[in-house]
Structure formats: structure tokens, C-alpha cells
Design an enzyme around this catalytic site. Sequence first.
Site, mmCIF file in Angstrom:
data_model
loop_
_atom_site.group_PDB
_atom_site.id
_atom_site.type_symbol
_atom_site.label_atom_id
_atom_site.label_comp_id
_atom_site.label_asym_id
_atom_site.label_seq_id
_atom_site.Cartn_x
_atom_site.Cartn_y
_atom_site.Cartn_z
ATOM 1 C CE LYS A 22 16.432 -17.054 39.316
ATOM 2 N NZ LYS A 22 15.206 -16.953 38.521
ATOM 3 C CG ASN A 23 14.733 -20.722 38.486
ATOM 4 O OD1 ASN A 23 14.506 -19.586 38.912
ATOM 5 N ND2 ASN A 23 15.366 -20.937 37.360
ATOM 6 C CB CYS A 117 14.513 -12.392 32.053
ATOM 7 S SG CYS A 117 15.659 -12.060 33.363
ATOM 8 N NE ARG A 122 10.028 -16.751 30.123
ATOM 9 C CZ ARG A 122 10.817 -16.390 31.142
ATOM 10 N NH1 ARG A 122 11.464 -15.277 31.080
ATOM 11 N NH2 ARG A 122 10.918 -17.149 32.215
ATOM 12 C CG ASP A 305 18.060 -20.752 33.037
ATOM 13 O OD1 ASP A 305 17.437 -21.108 34.054
ATOM 14 O OD2 ASP A 305 17.511 -20.216 32.059
ATOM 15 N NE ARG A 397 14.642 -10.828 38.009
ATOM 16 C CZ ARG A 397 13.808 -11.079 37.012
ATOM 17 N NH1 ARG A 397 13.927 -10.381 35.885
ATOM 18 N NH2 ARG A 397 12.877 -11.997 37.118
HETATM 19 C C1 EPZ Z 1 11.759 -21.531 34.057
HETATM 20 O O1 EPZ Z 1 11.060 -20.563 33.285
HETATM 21 C C2 EPZ Z 1 12.897 -20.780 34.722
HETATM 22 N N1 EPZ Z 1 12.342 -19.731 35.569
HETATM 23 C C3 EPZ Z 1 13.801 -20.156 33.659
HETATM 24 O O2 EPZ Z 1 14.921 -19.614 34.347
HETATM 25 C C4 EPZ Z 1 14.317 -21.263 32.729
HETATM 26 O O3 EPZ Z 1 15.058 -20.666 31.689
HETATM 27 C C5 EPZ Z 1 13.135 -22.038 32.149
HETATM 28 O O4 EPZ Z 1 12.309 -22.550 33.215
HETATM 29 C C6 EPZ Z 1 13.587 -23.217 31.295
HETATM 30 O O5 EPZ Z 1 14.362 -24.080 32.086
HETATM 31 C C7 EPZ Z 1 11.871 -20.081 36.783
HETATM 32 O O6 EPZ Z 1 11.900 -21.240 37.169
HETATM 33 C C8 EPZ Z 1 11.341 -18.955 37.630
HETATM 34 P P1 EPZ Z 1 9.207 -22.859 30.628
HETATM 35 P P2 EPZ Z 1 9.611 -20.936 32.668
HETATM 36 O O7 EPZ Z 1 7.775 -22.745 31.005
HETATM 37 O O8 EPZ Z 1 8.909 -21.848 33.613
HETATM 38 C C9 EPZ Z 1 7.208 -22.000 26.427
HETATM 39 C C10 EPZ Z 1 16.433 -17.973 35.033
HETATM 40 O O9 EPZ Z 1 17.372 -17.477 34.398
HETATM 41 N N2 EPZ Z 1 5.926 -22.052 27.149
HETATM 42 O O10 EPZ Z 1 9.905 -24.165 30.818
HETATM 43 O O11 EPZ Z 1 8.960 -19.688 32.261
HETATM 44 C C11 EPZ Z 1 8.034 -20.789 26.839
HETATM 45 O O12 EPZ Z 1 7.642 -19.676 26.105
HETATM 46 C C12 EPZ Z 1 15.108 -18.178 34.343
HETATM 47 O O13 EPZ Z 1 16.497 -18.374 36.211
HETATM 48 C C13 EPZ Z 1 4.736 -22.027 26.415
HETATM 49 O O14 EPZ Z 1 4.747 -21.947 25.197
HETATM 50 O O15 EPZ Z 1 10.055 -21.747 31.383
HETATM 51 C C14 EPZ Z 1 9.439 -21.246 26.518
HETATM 52 O O16 EPZ Z 1 9.688 -21.040 25.143
HETATM 53 C C15 EPZ Z 1 15.092 -17.574 32.942
HETATM 54 N N3 EPZ Z 1 3.561 -22.072 27.093
HETATM 55 C C16 EPZ Z 1 9.392 -22.753 26.790
HETATM 56 O O17 EPZ Z 1 8.010 -23.112 26.789
HETATM 57 C C17 EPZ Z 1 3.495 -22.152 28.461
HETATM 58 O O18 EPZ Z 1 2.380 -22.207 29.015
HETATM 59 C C18 EPZ Z 1 9.980 -23.156 28.137
HETATM 60 O O19 EPZ Z 1 9.358 -22.352 29.114
HETATM 61 C C19 EPZ Z 1 4.710 -22.188 29.179
HETATM 62 C C20 EPZ Z 1 5.916 -22.141 28.510
#
Ligand code: EPZ
Length: 430
Positions: A22-23, A117, A122, A305, A397
Site C-alpha cells: 500500500k505505502n 490515522c 504527523r 506498523d 484502508r
Molecule cells: C509512513 O508514514 C507510512 N504511511 C506509515 O504507515 C508508517 O508508519 C510510517 O511511514 C513510518 O514507517 C505511508 O507510507 C502512507 P514518517 P509517514 O514521515 O511518512 C515525524 C500504515 O499503517 N515527522 O516516516 O507519515 C512523524 O511525526 C501507516 O500504513 C516529522 O516530525 O511517516 C513521525 O513521528 C501508518 N516531520 C516520524 O517522523 C515530518 O516532516 C516518522 O514519520 C515528517 C515526519
Amino acid sequence: MEQYAIKGGNPLVGEVEIGGAKNAALAILAASVMSEETVTIENLPDVCDINVLIQAMESIGVNITRVDRHTVKINGNHIHGLVIEDDFIKKIRASYYLIGALLGRYKKAEVPLPGGCNIGIRAIDQHIKGFRALGAEVKIEHGFIITEATELKGCHIYMDKVSVGATINVMMAAAMADGTTVIENAAKEPHVVDLANFLNSMGANVKGAGTDVVRIKGVERLHKTTYTIIPDQIEAGTFMVAAAATKGDITIKNVIPKHLESIAAKLLEIGCEIEESDDAIRVVATKTLSHTQLKTLPYPGFPTDMQPQMAVLLGLSTGTSIVTESIFENRFKYVDELTRMGGDINVEGNTAVINGVAKYTGATISSPDLRAGAALVIAALTADGISVVEDINYIERGYEDFHLKLRSLGAQIEKVNNERELRKFRLKVG
Ligand code: EPZ
């Protein structure tokens, strides 16, 4: 509202095919609008998040033809607007991948601030940092991220946090910039690599994806491609844990075992038997499993995840386990529901202390988010008696035919729409 009705107690046994990631698919769908020609994407998972993004892309004039359930042809040449409307997009966080893609090709994009979610803050500051470093102006007004650039110039970006989304978004925005962009402290997840491979299959020049440093040499244009999405690491991991929790024996097919190493290592550590082949992994659990410590980390560490699913399993293992969630702030929402099933878990900050119990008991439980919902289904599959899982829209989803795949492995699970259907299920399973 649809629910899953589940009678626990059956070990899951047999074979299951894993769908496309999905991702990875969300990023690749968005990136496909950067091509001047038609792009064919195969092994697309048929899940709600994907279908919402497809609708959003169609709303701005992207031409999308569904060849079959898992294949689409996309042509982004006749886009009539660069503003994505709220109604599709507030539902899914990955909407913001359209910013990187539209900015990269058209130097302009307006997309609502992402929904998704509720597992934590985020933030998107690292995305914005990357776009600005490339020379784009970025504003947040009326709930929209508005970005524009006269030109995008290659630059050197050091990510303050390892972010999958920011790495993917900046990679897309940089793919057609003037010159070379270097992203340091990049995310290394399999879906980041899959997007880089997809961009390169359209003629981009991305090197180093899957390492901490990604180099993107901008190109003038991107051409057609036919691309097959990698298997879903998290769907595969979810079935691995379901095999372990139900003391079953499942061969999970169409996987990349390398992507599952951290999950397999943990299952081996607590007493599962694991057999790997080129594109399949078999998980067998014949005895009660033991406790362990677990901390979620960016890839190749243990994936966040998979944290709820693993916690449910450890809740049935002997002894006391410690699970630390280092990525998101609010990813233990399933604990209250699991407690109602007899789980013994205490959460302090970003750490859960899990005391193994002999069994869970069936209850009516609600899915707080996508992966927690899948974890609670696993708990219900092991439980004494009947459970009803509500808010399964979250689960759907990200999991295609989840209940059908589980039923094919021997689970007593049905999707019910109302009290009458639930009564029928109860009578049927006794
Ligand atoms: C992706 O989310 C995935 N979603 C998430 O999967 C997954 O849990 C996550 O990566 C971590 O592997 C998709 O790919 C659509 P991050 P993403 O940016 O990109 C912080 C699922 O269940 N952060 O790696 O949003 C953030 O708050 C979903 O399929 C900042 O601070 O995750 C988090 O604490 C849930 N500033 C951490 O980094 C930013 O600009 C990791 O977030 C971006 C992120």
C-alpha cells in the site's frame, strides 16, 4: 456499519498470497503524473486508501483506466488543475505525495493538509524544508499546503528526522529539478526504494535509495513505463504474527524475505519456527511463546506498523515483555480494547509493559486505527468465544480481502452488516 464477527480458537493453517505494498503504491500512483506518457502500474492493492488517491487524481484530470483489479493505466498529461479538493484528501495522509509530484513536474501544487490515522502528530516540517531548499515557496493557508516555484534547483538537504514521507516527497520534487539533489538522513524503507526504482524506470536518475544518502540528478522529462509494485511487508508481517498467535502453520507467499528480517528475527527469538524460500516464508508455532523486548525503529529496524500486532502476540507469551514505540506518539490506543479481552498491559509514555496471559476472551472491540485494528482481529482469532470488531473501515484502508484471506486459513470470521447477520453468525458457530 460493517463489523467483523469472529469466533476464536482455530489455529490458522495453509497458504496466503500477499498483495502489493500500500505505502509503495500510494507514492508510485502520485509519481505517475510526472510522466509525459502513459504509465502502467501492476500489483496495485485494492484497498480504500489507494482508491481514494485514484479518485483525487481523477478530480484534477488525471486519466486513469483500470485494466483489472490490480492494474491501472495512468496518463497525467491533461491535468486541468493543481488544486486537490478536501473531500477526498482529508481521509488519507498520503495525499501529500501529490505535492512532490505536481511541484516536480508543474512547479505548482495546492493540497489539503494531510489527514490519516490518528497515531501521532504527523508533522510535515521536513517535507516543507525540502521543498523550500529546492527553491519552492511554501505557504499553509485555509488548511491547504500551497507551493510554487519558478524553477527547482538541486541542493543538499539534511533531514532533521528520518521521514518516509518527506524522503519520498523530496525525491519526487527533485526528480526534474536543475542539477543534483542530495538527501542525507533519508528513510530506507522498501517502499522508498520501490519509488526510486519506479522513477528510474520512467527515466529519472535516482541513486542510493535504501541508504542514508540519496542522490537525485534532475532530468528534463519522464517517459512511459510498466511497473510492478513490491509485495506488502506489513501485510506479510501481519499474517506471520497471526500464525504465531493462533499456534498455526502458515506459508506466506509472494514476499521479499529480506524485507521481513526484523519481524522473522523477533518471532524466532520468542520460539517460532521459520522457513524461508525465494518468495515465501513459513511460520509455525507449536508451543507457548516466550517474552522479549522490542523497540520500533526506522527500517531496517522493527517496523512501527507491526508494533500493535506484536504486542498482541506478546500478550499471550510467557513472562513480561517490553514494547517501546519510538516513531509515533499515540500508537497504543488498542491497549484499552485488548484489556477488555483480558490482556494485561500497562502503558507509560512510549513504553508498554506486557504481562503474558493464558488467553484472551471474546468481546466487542473497536479498531482505533489501521494496524491496531488488524492486531485486534488477531487477538479475536485467538480468543475464547465470539468477538465483534467495529470500525473495520480503518482495517480495510490497508488490507485487501482481509477476512476472506483469514477464512481461507481456517478462521471463523465473517463480515456482518447488522444484528440479524450477527445473530446468524452466532447460531452458526455455536
Ligand atoms: C509512513 O508514514 C507510512 N504511511 C506509515 O504507515 C508508517 O508508519 C510510517 O511511514 C513510518 O514507517 C505511508 O507510507 C502512507 P514518517 P509517514 O514521515 O511518512 C515525524 C500504515 O499503517 N515527522 O516516516 O507519515 C512523524 O511525526 C501507516 O500504513 C516529522 O516530525 O511517516 C513521525 O513521528 C501508518 N516531520 C516520524 O517522523 C515530518 O516532516 C516518522 O514519520 C515528517 C515526519
